[in-house]
Design an enzyme around this catalytic site. Sequence first.
Site, mmCIF file in Angstrom:
data_model
loop_
_atom_site.group_PDB
_atom_site.id
_atom_site.type_symbol
_atom_site.label_atom_id
_atom_site.label_comp_id
_atom_site.label_asym_id
_atom_site.label_seq_id
_atom_site.Cartn_x
_atom_site.Cartn_y
_atom_site.Cartn_z
ATOM 1 N N ALA A 66 0.842 -1.198 0.000
ATOM 2 C CA ALA A 66 0.000 0.000 0.000
ATOM 3 C C ALA A 66 0.872 1.240 0.000
ATOM 4 O O ALA A 66 1.941 1.271 0.611
ATOM 5 C CB ALA A 66 -0.880 0.017 1.245
ATOM 6 N N ASP A 67 0.384 2.256 -0.709
ATOM 7 C CA ASP A 67 1.028 3.573 -0.635
ATOM 8 C C ASP A 67 0.284 4.493 0.319
ATOM 9 O O ASP A 67 0.877 5.397 0.899
ATOM 10 C CB ASP A 67 1.122 4.196 -2.020
ATOM 11 C CG ASP A 67 2.275 3.566 -2.767
ATOM 12 O OD1 ASP A 67 2.091 2.452 -3.295
ATOM 13 O OD2 ASP A 67 3.374 4.143 -2.751
ATOM 14 N N ARG A 68 -1.023 4.258 0.434
ATOM 15 C CA ARG A 68 -1.799 5.024 1.408
ATOM 16 C C ARG A 68 -3.122 4.288 1.644
ATOM 17 O O ARG A 68 -3.854 3.986 0.713
ATOM 18 C CB ARG A 68 -2.077 6.436 0.868
ATOM 19 C CG ARG A 68 -2.726 7.349 1.866
ATOM 20 C CD ARG A 68 -3.070 8.707 1.251
ATOM 21 N NE ARG A 68 -1.930 9.456 0.739
ATOM 22 C CZ ARG A 68 -1.625 10.712 1.082
ATOM 23 N NH1 ARG A 68 -2.369 11.348 1.982
ATOM 24 N NH2 ARG A 68 -0.613 11.340 0.524
ATOM 25 N N ALA A 80 -4.741 2.965 -1.732
ATOM 26 C CA ALA A 80 -3.999 3.325 -2.947
ATOM 27 C C ALA A 80 -2.765 2.440 -3.033
ATOM 28 O O ALA A 80 -2.001 2.323 -2.074
ATOM 29 C CB ALA A 80 -3.584 4.794 -2.890
#
Length: 359
Positions: free
Chosen positions: A245-247, A255
Amino acid sequence: MTLQAIKWEDRKLSILDQLQLPLRTLYRAVTTVDEGWSVINKMQVRGAPAIAIVGCLSLAAEISQATFEDKTQVLDFITSKLDHLVTARPTAVNMANAAEDLKKYAKGLHNDSQISALDLVEKTIKWCEKLLADDVATNKKLSDLGATSVMDSATGVTKVRVLTHCNTGTLATAGYGTALGVIRSLHAAGNLEHVFCTETRPYNQGARLTAYELVFEGLPGTLLCDSAAAWLMQTKGIHAILVGADRVDSKGNTANKIGTFQLAVAAKHFSVPFYVCAPTTSIDISLDDGHKIPIEQRPSQEMTHVAGTQLAAPGINCWNPAFDVTPAELITGGIVTEHGVFKPQDLKSSLDAISNKSK
Ligand code: MRU
């Protein structure tokens, strides 16, 4: 020999240039925040945790060599450099979370009359060094928890076949990895039959980096085209899909690398548990609407060219979002953190309870 994406020795930072992998192993020195910003922006180092660690250590490297007149000058320098670093790759929240925490910490020290300008520099460097050390421990913890959860959901088998996307391993972190860390833990426990990794177009982090890590570590792995994923689920019987995950917002909307969303849709069709592996440094607890996550657009050249050779028809328009947002309801396996594996709807309350307990 272990793979090491980030080297921090005697207050000197260097990164393994991931644009050169898998064909060349080349470390690049990073001596200033501007250089840190540049290696992150060009994706010579990438992966949400690694972005934050390299960003902060580039600041540590620069302030360890700088001279300051007073404490206020140190604080202003730290604040403006952190604000700049946050702009290098906007989707991954780890750098923004680290910047907020470090600014708060530095401000507190600045207001303490016992602390000198030199103390402020030294303590900031130590704070950045701790970010590096903590990441490996966090990844190991979440990986073991994730591996247990995968085995619990895969009833009746002792070995699993899993699919992963992009690169979430040692190269994307300070070490061990997140989704790839879970796969590493499955392998260490004798529970991994096979890992499939997508190429991860357009920039091929799967083909270049995950495949490299799998070969390097001797894990049983196979590379597939992104477009083969649904057919893989249909024909090979995948037990779990694991991504990074990036966010992650407070509701669990996630995201991650472009293509994650379509994997989650296919996973739902085939009833394959879909896991997001995210240290709490990748969670944006203040955000409750995944549509508000800024999605980075990358240059067309990263789509139209491979290793400098143009493949796409000259003159064609390109749309190149680097990330997509997978809705929480498709994250059926859970969100794997260092504190436990949570259903998306329980993420915020569980993390709030943990944070209240530690106060
Ligand atoms: O564009 P990238 O290569 O930085 O994207 C990386 C990902 O999407 C990863 O899944 C994510 O950052 C988690 S890395 C532990």
